[in-house]
Design an enzyme around this catalytic site. Structure first.
Site, PDB file in Angstrom:
ATOM      1  N   HIS A  83       2.248  -2.013  -5.669  1.00  0.00           N
ATOM      2  CA  HIS A  83       1.013  -1.215  -5.693  1.00  0.00           C
ATOM      3  C   HIS A  83       0.943  -0.447  -7.005  1.00  0.00           C
ATOM      4  O   HIS A  83       1.961  -0.033  -7.557  1.00  0.00           O
ATOM      5  CB  HIS A  83       0.903  -0.276  -4.488  1.00  0.00           C
ATOM      6  CG  HIS A  83       1.969   0.779  -4.376  1.00  0.00           C
ATOM      7  ND1 HIS A  83       1.899   1.990  -5.040  1.00  0.00           N
ATOM      8  CD2 HIS A  83       3.122   0.809  -3.676  1.00  0.00           C
ATOM      9  CE1 HIS A  83       2.959   2.721  -4.739  1.00  0.00           C
ATOM     10  NE2 HIS A  83       3.721   2.030  -3.915  1.00  0.00           N
ATOM     11  N   ASP A  85      -1.314   2.216  -7.396  1.00  0.00           N
ATOM     12  CA  ASP A  85      -1.680   3.617  -7.186  1.00  0.00           C
ATOM     13  C   ASP A  85      -0.409   4.454  -7.070  1.00  0.00           C
ATOM     14  O   ASP A  85       0.673   3.945  -6.758  1.00  0.00           O
ATOM     15  CB  ASP A  85      -2.566   3.779  -5.947  1.00  0.00           C
ATOM     16  CG  ASP A  85      -1.799   3.575  -4.654  1.00  0.00           C
ATOM     17  OD1 ASP A  85      -1.198   2.499  -4.487  1.00  0.00           O
ATOM     18  OD2 ASP A  85      -1.796   4.483  -3.801  1.00  0.00           O
ATOM     19  N   ASP A 117       7.853   3.868  -8.442  1.00  0.00           N
ATOM     20  CA  ASP A 117       7.038   3.704  -7.225  1.00  0.00           C
ATOM     21  C   ASP A 117       5.555   3.666  -7.557  1.00  0.00           C
ATOM     22  O   ASP A 117       4.891   4.684  -7.529  1.00  0.00           O
ATOM     23  CB  ASP A 117       7.352   4.860  -6.263  1.00  0.00           C
ATOM     24  CG  ASP A 117       6.626   4.762  -4.937  1.00  0.00           C
ATOM     25  OD1 ASP A 117       6.289   3.653  -4.525  1.00  0.00           O
ATOM     26  OD2 ASP A 117       6.404   5.817  -4.316  1.00  0.00           O
ATOM     27  N   GLU A 152      -1.922   2.350  -1.485  1.00  0.00           N
ATOM     28  CA  GLU A 152      -0.760   2.409  -0.598  1.00  0.00           C
ATOM     29  C   GLU A 152      -0.327   3.840  -0.342  1.00  0.00           C
ATOM     30  O   GLU A 152       0.014   4.211   0.785  1.00  0.00           O
ATOM     31  CB  GLU A 152       0.393   1.600  -1.204  1.00  0.00           C
ATOM     32  CG  GLU A 152       1.563   1.364  -0.253  1.00  0.00           C
ATOM     33  CD  GLU A 152       2.566   2.514  -0.208  1.00  0.00           C
ATOM     34  OE1 GLU A 152       3.331   2.588   0.774  1.00  0.00           O
ATOM     35  OE2 GLU A 152       2.589   3.337  -1.145  1.00  0.00           O
ATOM     36  N   GLU A 153      -0.331   4.658  -1.379  1.00  0.00           N
ATOM     37  CA  GLU A 153       0.157   6.030  -1.228  1.00  0.00           C
ATOM     38  C   GLU A 153      -0.742   6.883  -0.338  1.00  0.00           C
ATOM     39  O   GLU A 153      -0.294   7.874   0.244  1.00  0.00           O
ATOM     40  CB  GLU A 153       0.310   6.703  -2.597  1.00  0.00           C
ATOM     41  CG  GLU A 153       1.309   6.037  -3.532  1.00  0.00           C
ATOM     42  CD  GLU A 153       2.749   6.185  -3.079  1.00  0.00           C
ATOM     43  OE1 GLU A 153       2.981   6.703  -1.968  1.00  0.00           O
ATOM     44  OE2 GLU A 153       3.647   5.774  -3.832  1.00  0.00           O
ATOM     45  N   HIS A 184       7.875  10.378  -5.561  1.00  0.00           N
ATOM     46  CA  HIS A 184       7.000  11.379  -4.928  1.00  0.00           C
ATOM     47  C   HIS A 184       7.322  12.796  -5.376  1.00  0.00           C
ATOM     48  O   HIS A 184       6.627  13.734  -4.958  1.00  0.00           O
ATOM     49  CB  HIS A 184       7.071  11.311  -3.394  1.00  0.00           C
ATOM     50  CG  HIS A 184       6.508  10.065  -2.804  1.00  0.00           C
ATOM     51  ND1 HIS A 184       6.089   9.985  -1.501  1.00  0.00           N
ATOM     52  CD2 HIS A 184       6.297   8.830  -3.327  1.00  0.00           C
ATOM     53  CE1 HIS A 184       5.644   8.757  -1.240  1.00  0.00           C
ATOM     54  NE2 HIS A 184       5.769   8.043  -2.359  1.00  0.00           N
TER      55      HIS A 184
END
Length: 454
Positions: A90, A92, A123, A156-157, A423
């Site tokens: 992903h 995003d 990520d 996705e996030e 994150h």
């Protein structure tokens, strides 16, 4: 053929990979227009699409998904009769949080202490670069032996389910014999790992109202119901004195069987302050891979700077509940909603809104694709055997793919080992991990193609 030509090719491609990752990280592709302009995600999607076209992918398309974002699809045909492998990543990313806490700009890939720092570096923009490296290495060493589909998700996030709904409406699009999800990570850097389980998630916003407007705390405080105090009491009901999640009706007694996570290692990885206790009971692996966990991820309330002596009329919070395999995310959502409504104090008016949901996932690690990956990782990480671990995070698409394609084998690998701090502020990727996992993926594709010829 030995791993040496592949490993040498990947090593020679690493400067190009760093330059491309820097370009991709530069897009502020947070899939929330309240945080960054939608044009940032659109630009990142176009970059991914152009990269696929450059690699010879056909049928490259920007898919407008029902949640208002775009996923990028491409197809690279392989030899006649070859199996089809779907590669997922992903583009995003999570918001950068407190940009002042970053040691370098979050959207500027920066090398420091042997790592590359930037939001999405691990990520999961790095996961997309990993796929490109693996395919390029194969093309330079005899060709890609399988047909390849790539899907790069755009939300996705956020957990808003756009790609899941699109895939359900177009079930033929992502059909494959094997699916490699490039959004997980090694248990720790240098230890090759596939992720066997994922916790699902549900995300709710709860709003409490007690007054028509804020009141002077001296004149009314002590009798007027304070919405913020009510929210604090409500949120406290979600954990017991040990910090164990306590949602009415949600069981919390599963045990993790397999690779364990020593508490000292976890404390170091999580950067727990000296003297501060871990929460919950059972082993660390039980708590983060096999059991539900609630987290209050945001509260709307007055900041300390500029605060006035007022009784608050309204308060709002956002709550994430991680749901382990063996539980249904939709049922967990109902239980959490009922808990919030039942534990709201003082008759405050409560409104609960669901903002995201994804089911947990459990892989079949006995499948032939796992054997092919174990052999590939053994070559890419000399002296190391592939391990299977859980992951506390969620990838909602996994269960959708498993439901749509029950015969497909699904593997989860990636760059999000503990030092990556995904994150969080100062997210980073290890270039050594990117290189070795790209070698492993290339060798896996070769091994898997050979296994299908037997």
């Amino acid at each position: 053929m030995t791993a040496r030509p592949i490993s040498e090719t990947v090593a020679s491609l690493m400067p190009r990979a760093r330059a491309e990752l820097a370009e991709l990280v530069a897009f502020q592709s947070v899939a929330d227009p309240a945080v960054f302009p939608k044009s940032e995600c659109e630009a990142a999607a176009n970059w991914v699409a152009d990269a696929l076209r450059t690699e010879g992918f056909t049928d490259v398309a920007l898919l407008d998904t029902p949640d208002g974002t775009q996923s990028v699809y491409g197809f690279l045909p392989g030899p006649a009769g070859a199996p089809t492998v779907l590669l997922y990543a992903h583009y995003d990313v999570q918001p950068p949080l407190d940009e002042s806490a970053w040691l370098s700009p979050p959207f500027e890939l920066t090398e420091r202490d042997g790592r590359w720092f930037g939001r999405g570096a691990a990520d999961c923009k790095g996961g997309f670069i990993m796929h490109l490296l693996a395919l390029r290495a194969l093309k330079a060493n005899g060709g890609v032996p399988v047909s390849v589909k790539v899907i790069a998700e755009g939300s996705e996030e956020q957990g808003t389910g756009g790609l899941e709904r699109y895939a359900e409406a177009h079930p033929e699009l992502l059909a494959a014999d094997t699916i490699v999800i490039g959004d997980a990570g090694n248990f720790r850097a240098g230890l090759p790992t596939v992720t066997a389980t994922l916790r699902g998630m549900t995300m709710l916003r709860v709003k409490l109202d007690t007054l028509e407007g804020n009141l002077h705390s001296g004149q009314f405080g002590g009798a007027a119901p304070d919405a913020l105090a009510a929210m604090i009491q409500l949120l406290a009901s979600l954990r017991d004195e040990n910090g164990t999640t306590t949602v009415d009706g949600l069981t919390d007694d599963a045990d993790w069987q397999g690779l364990q996570y020593p508490e000292a290692d976890f404390r170091r990885d999580a950067k727990v302050l000296d003297g501060v206790e871990l929460i919950g009971t059972g082993t660390v692996a039980d708590r983060i891979w096999a059991r539900p966990a609630v987290t209050v991820i945001g509260i709307d309330c007055p900041p300390c700077v500029g605060a006035t002596p007022s009784v608050q009329a309204s308060a709002r919070a956002q709550i994430s509940l991680r749901v382990p395999p063996g539980h249904d995310a939709a049922e967990a959502t109902k239980l959490l909603t009922a808990h919030l409504e039942a534990h709201t104090p003082w008759g405050a008016r409560v409104a609960v809104e669901q903002v995201g949901q994804g089911q947990p996932f459990q892989a079949d690690t006995s499948s032939p694709a796992y054997t092919a990956m174990a052999d590939a990782m053994r070559d890419a990480y000399p002296g190391q055997e592939m391990q299977s671990a859980g992951m506390g995070g969620s990838i909602p698409l996994c269960n959708t793919l498993a439901s749509l394609y029950p015969e497909a084998e699904i593997l989860l690998i990636g760059l999000s080992e503990p030092e990556a701090q995904i994150h969080a502020v100062n997210e980073s990727v290890s270039p050594e991990e990117l290189e070795r996992l790209s070698v492993a993926e290339a060798l896996f594709l070769r091994n898997y193609a050979e296994s299908k010829k037997v």
